[in-house]
Scaffold this active site. Structure first.
Site, PDB file in Angstrom:
ATOM      1  N   ASP A 149       0.876  -1.321   0.024  1.00  0.00           N
ATOM      2  CA  ASP A 149      -0.072   0.218  -0.019  1.00  0.00           C
ATOM      3  C   ASP A 149       0.971   1.309  -0.007  1.00  0.00           C
ATOM      4  O   ASP A 149       1.212   1.491   0.995  1.00  0.00           O
ATOM      5  CB  ASP A 149      -0.866   0.080   1.205  1.00  0.00           C
ATOM      6  CG  ASP A 149      -1.841   1.225   1.269  1.00  0.00           C
ATOM      7  OD1 ASP A 149      -2.284   1.632   0.321  1.00  0.00           O
ATOM      8  OD2 ASP A 149      -2.164   1.822   2.343  1.00  0.00           O
TER       9      ASP A 149
ATOM     10  N   GLU B 231      -1.305  -1.581  -4.650  1.00  0.00           N
ATOM     11  CA  GLU B 231      -2.593  -0.677  -4.679  1.00  0.00           C
ATOM     12  C   GLU B 231      -2.281   0.466  -5.621  1.00  0.00           C
ATOM     13  O   GLU B 231      -1.320   1.446  -5.744  1.00  0.00           O
ATOM     14  CB  GLU B 231      -2.920   0.037  -3.453  1.00  0.00           C
ATOM     15  CG  GLU B 231      -4.224   0.825  -3.540  1.00  0.00           C
ATOM     16  CD  GLU B 231      -4.992   1.182  -2.198  1.00  0.00           C
ATOM     17  OE1 GLU B 231      -5.340   0.131  -1.352  1.00  0.00           O
ATOM     18  OE2 GLU B 231      -4.497   2.329  -1.928  1.00  0.00           O
TER      19      GLU B 231
ATOM     20  N   ASP C  50      -2.094   1.410   7.521  1.00  0.00           N
ATOM     21  CA  ASP C  50      -1.248   1.050   6.373  1.00  0.00           C
ATOM     22  C   ASP C  50      -1.039  -0.560   6.209  1.00  0.00           C
ATOM     23  O   ASP C  50      -1.153  -0.861   4.871  1.00  0.00           O
ATOM     24  CB  ASP C  50       0.131   2.022   6.268  1.00  0.00           C
ATOM     25  CG  ASP C  50      -0.297   3.340   6.547  1.00  0.00           C
ATOM     26  OD1 ASP C  50      -0.602   4.287   5.728  1.00  0.00           O
ATOM     27  OD2 ASP C  50      -0.239   3.713   7.548  1.00  0.00           O
TER      28      ASP C  50
END
Length: 178
Positions: free
Chosen positions: A7, A65, A138
């Site tokens: 991420d 992502e 996160d």
């Protein structure tokens, strides 16, 4: 299949690894860089940390992502730069890379592309049979991305395989029609 998911973020970059066969947690964490450092130094630091995770966990695939538009251009730029570093690190390690949007991740994990972070975190905890939700968010987001790839990756791979077979069949048909 072992999935390493990232991420991307410049100050905090979530990272997680799952073993999808057993749907179990292998590792989770947050890569950090100091906002006091120049951008090139920060990217180099994150690159080194990603490479450590790749070497330590030997993933079959890296899921990243996909960057989406946010209000803060500076945040988007840093996120995109880290995504680029992750893409390069995976490519240099000769590992397949896939990208999923935030709404794909939410839908895969919770059933709704509009789920909030709390719902995603709770489902990550349940799906991986964890005693508690990983912190900070996160790291949980990275695990959700890995789970998303586990489920969506199989379907996407089947679709790609079917499309490739159809293409071969079309070529054969055209060749025999002559």
């Amino acid at each position: 299949m072992r999935v390493l998911a990232i991420d991307p973020g410049l100050t905090r970059c979530g990272i997680g690894v799952i073993e999808s066969k057993s749907m179990s947690l292998v590792g989770v964490g947050v890569l950090k860089s100091s906002s006091e450092d120049a951008i090139e130094k920060r990217l180099m630091e994150i690159d080194a940390q990603i490479r450590e995770w790749i070497n330590l966990h030997n993933p079959d695939v890296v899921a990243i992502e996909r960057v989406f538009s946010q209000q803060n251009l500076r945040t988007v730029m840093g996120t995109a730069q880290v995504a680029g570093v992750a893409l390069l690190a995976a490519a240099q390690a000769n590992i397949k890379v896939v990208m999923h949007t935030p709404s794909e991740v939410k839908a895969a994990v919770t059933g709704s592309g509009r789920a909030d972070k709390k719902q995603v975190a709770e489902m990550v905890k349940r799906l991986l049979s964890l005693k508690e939700i990983p912190k900070p968010v996160d790291s949980t987001d990275a695990l959700a991305l890995a789970i998303c790839h586990h489920w969506r990756g199989k379907g996407n791979a089947r679709l790609a395989e079917a499309a490739a077979k159809a293409k071969v069949m079309n070529v054969k048909r055209k060749g025999s029609a002559r």
